[in-house]
Design a protein around this motif. Structure first.
Motif, PDB file in Angstrom:
ATOM      1  N   THR A 233     -27.235 -27.424  11.987  1.00 13.75           N
ATOM      2  CA  THR A 233     -26.731 -26.040  11.874  1.00 13.75           C
ATOM      3  C   THR A 233     -27.632 -25.350  10.897  1.00 13.75           C
TER       4      THR A 233
ATOM      5  N   HIS B  64     -20.546 -19.015   9.155  1.00 12.41           N
ATOM      6  CA  HIS B  64     -19.324 -19.887   9.287  1.00 12.41           C
ATOM      7  C   HIS B  64     -18.267 -19.367   7.853  1.00 12.41           C
TER       8      HIS B  64
ATOM      9  N   ARG C  45     -20.168 -31.058  12.494  1.00 14.88           N
ATOM     10  CA  ARG C  45     -20.216 -30.656  13.902  1.00 14.88           C
ATOM     11  C   ARG C  45     -20.882 -31.434  14.877  1.00 14.88           C
TER      12      ARG C  45
ATOM     13  N   SER D 132     -16.390 -24.134  16.861  1.00 16.83           N
ATOM     14  CA  SER D 132     -17.489 -25.249  16.172  1.00 16.83           C
ATOM     15  C   SER D 132     -17.221 -26.557  17.167  1.00 16.83           C
TER      16      SER D 132
ATOM     17  N   THR E  24     -27.515 -24.430  17.752  1.00 18.54           N
ATOM     18  CA  THR E  24     -28.426 -24.984  17.048  1.00 18.54           C
ATOM     19  C   THR E  24     -29.044 -25.887  17.744  1.00 18.54           C
TER      20      THR E  24
ATOM     21  N   ASP F 137     -26.421 -19.829   9.749  1.00 20.29           N
ATOM     22  CA  ASP F 137     -25.291 -19.949  10.767  1.00 20.29           C
ATOM     23  C   ASP F 137     -23.937 -20.676   9.736  1.00 20.29           C
TER      24      ASP F 137
ATOM     25  N   LEU G 224     -22.259 -17.533  15.545  1.00 17.82           N
ATOM     26  CA  LEU G 224     -23.292 -18.781  15.279  1.00 17.82           C
ATOM     27  C   LEU G 224     -24.171 -18.906  16.289  1.00 17.82           C
TER      28      LEU G 224
ATOM     29  N   GLU H   9     -20.036 -28.061   8.540  1.00 21.43           N
ATOM     30  CA  GLU H   9     -21.327 -28.330   9.054  1.00 21.43           C
ATOM     31  C   GLU H   9     -21.771 -30.001   9.062  1.00 21.43           C
TER      32      GLU H   9
END
Length: 308
Positions: free
Chosen positions: A172, A180, A162, A32, A17, A176, A14, A159
Motif C-alpha cells: 500500500t 484510508h 490487505r 479493502s 497498488t 493511499d 485508494l 495496511e
C-alpha cells in the motif's frame, strides 16, 4: 452520517497498488482487499495456511474493524482543527522513539495552537514490503500493540492485512494509507464533533522522522506524484533526527509545500536497524525498546538468526 465541507481535498480513494510508490488507477477506499477475502472461504483457508506460526485463532483474514477506542470524537477547542497523526512503517521492531515521536508532536502542537490532536495511529506495512529482516506482520502488529498499551496511540491492522484476490499480501502506498484514514474518520464516522455540536473534517497528517523525510526528494525512492499527494492533500509532521539528518537540508526539496511542520527533538540514534543488530549480537536493548516488546521478542525468538 454528517455531510462535511471539504478540507483541502484529501482523497477518499485508494490506488490499486503494486510493489512501489508509483501512481496507479484508483478504486473505492472502503473496499479493502482484506475485506474482500472474507467472502471467499478458500482464500481465507489459504491465508491461514500461510501463517503456520501465528498464535492460535489469529489470522490476517479476520474481519477488519477500524480502531476508534482511543479516538476523541469531540474536540474541546472550538477554534482548533481536529488532527489525526499517522505513522507508517515496518516497525520491525517498534522502538521507544516511535512512541516518543507522538509525544514530541503533541508538545509541539500545544505550543503552536492550530490543531487539536484527536487520534494517533501506527500503520505497519504488509509482508509484501521488501525491507530487510521484515518480521511477519502478525508479530509486528502484536509488538506495536504491546508498545502502545498504556498510551493514546492505536494500531490499525488495515495496511498490514490487505491481500489481493489470490490471498497474497498487498503493498500500500503511503498516500493511499492516509486516504484510508481520511475515509474511515471523515466519511464513515462523519468527522469530529466540535463543542457547538457541528462536525468538522479531521486533518489526517503523516508523522515521520527527518531521516525518512530526507529520502522524499529522491524520485527513485518516492514517486513525485505520491509526494505531492502526501504533502498537498494531507500534510506532514517531521520530527528532527539531529544524529541522522540535517533538517535544513531535508527541507530544501520540500520547500514548495505549505503543510509541513517541524517538530524539535533531542539527539538520539535509536533505530529498528540498530535494535536488530544489538539483539543479534546478544546486547541489551532496554534503553530503546519497551519491556513488554523485549519479552515478546525473546519468547518468540525474533531477530536472533542470520540476517535477522
Amino acid at each position: 452520517m454528517h455531510l462535511l465541507p471539504a478540507l483541502d481535498s484529501p482523497t477518499s480513494s485508494l490506488a490499486a497498488t503494486t510493489g512501489n510508490n508509483r501512481a496507479q488507477p484508483r478504486k473505492d477506499a472502503g473496499a479493502s482487499a482484506a475485506m474482500t477475502m472474507n467472502s471467499k472461504p478458500e482464500l481465507v483457508a489459504e491465508a491461514q495456511a500461510a501463517e503456520p506460526n501465528a498464535p492460535p485463532g489469529w489470522s490476517m483474514a479476520a474481519p477488519y474493524k477500524f480502531p476508534i477506542d482511543k479516538l476523541k470524537r469531540r474536540t474541546t477547542h472550538a477554534d482548533f482543527n481536529p488532527l489525526v497523526l499517522v505513522a507508517c512503517g515496518s516497525f520491525s521492531p517498534i522502538t521507544m522513539l516511535h512512541v516518543q515521536m507522538f509525544e514530541m508532536s503533541a508538545k509541539y502542537i500545544e505550543e503552536h495552537p492550530q490543531f487539536e490532536v484527536v487520534g494517533n495511529y501506527l500503520s505497519p506495512v504488509s509482508d509484501s514490503y521488501t525491507a530487510k529482516a521484515l518480521t511477519p506482520a502478525y508479530h509486528r502488529l502484536a509488538m506495536c500493540e504491546l508498545a502502545v498499551k498504556d498510551t493514546d496511540i492505536m494500531v490499525d491492522p488495515w495496511e498490514a492485512s490487505r491481500r489481493d484476490e489470490q490471498g497474497k499480501p498487498v503493498y500500500t502506498r503511503t498516500a493511499d494509507a492516509l486516504a484510508h484514514f481520511d475515509h474511515e474518520i471523515n466519511n464513515v464516522l462523519g468527522g469530529i464533533q466540535a463543542p457547538d455540536g457541528t462536525y468538522k473534517r479531521a486533518r489526517v497528517a503523516l508523522l515521520i522522522g527527518a531521516d525518512v523525510a530526507m529520502t522524499m526528494g529522491d524520485p527513485k525512492v518516492w514517486a513525485p506524484a505520491d509526494i505531492d499527494a502526501i504533502f498537498e492533500d494531507f500534510g506532514v509532521f517531521i520530527v528532527e533526527r539531529p544524529a541522522q539528518a540535517d533538517i535544513e537540508k531535508v527541507l530544501v526539496p520540500l520547500k514548495k509545500y505549505k503543510k509541513v511542520w517541524v517538530v524539535p527533538s533531542f539527539i538520539n540514534d535509536v533505530s529498528s536497524t540498530k535494535v536488530r543488530a544489538h539483539l543479534k549480537n546478544g546486547h541489551s536493548v532496554r534503553d530503546s525498546v519497551d519491556e513488554l516488546v523485549i519479552d515478546y521478542i525473546s519468547n518468540n525468538g525474533l531477530y536472533q538468526g542470520p540476517g535477522r
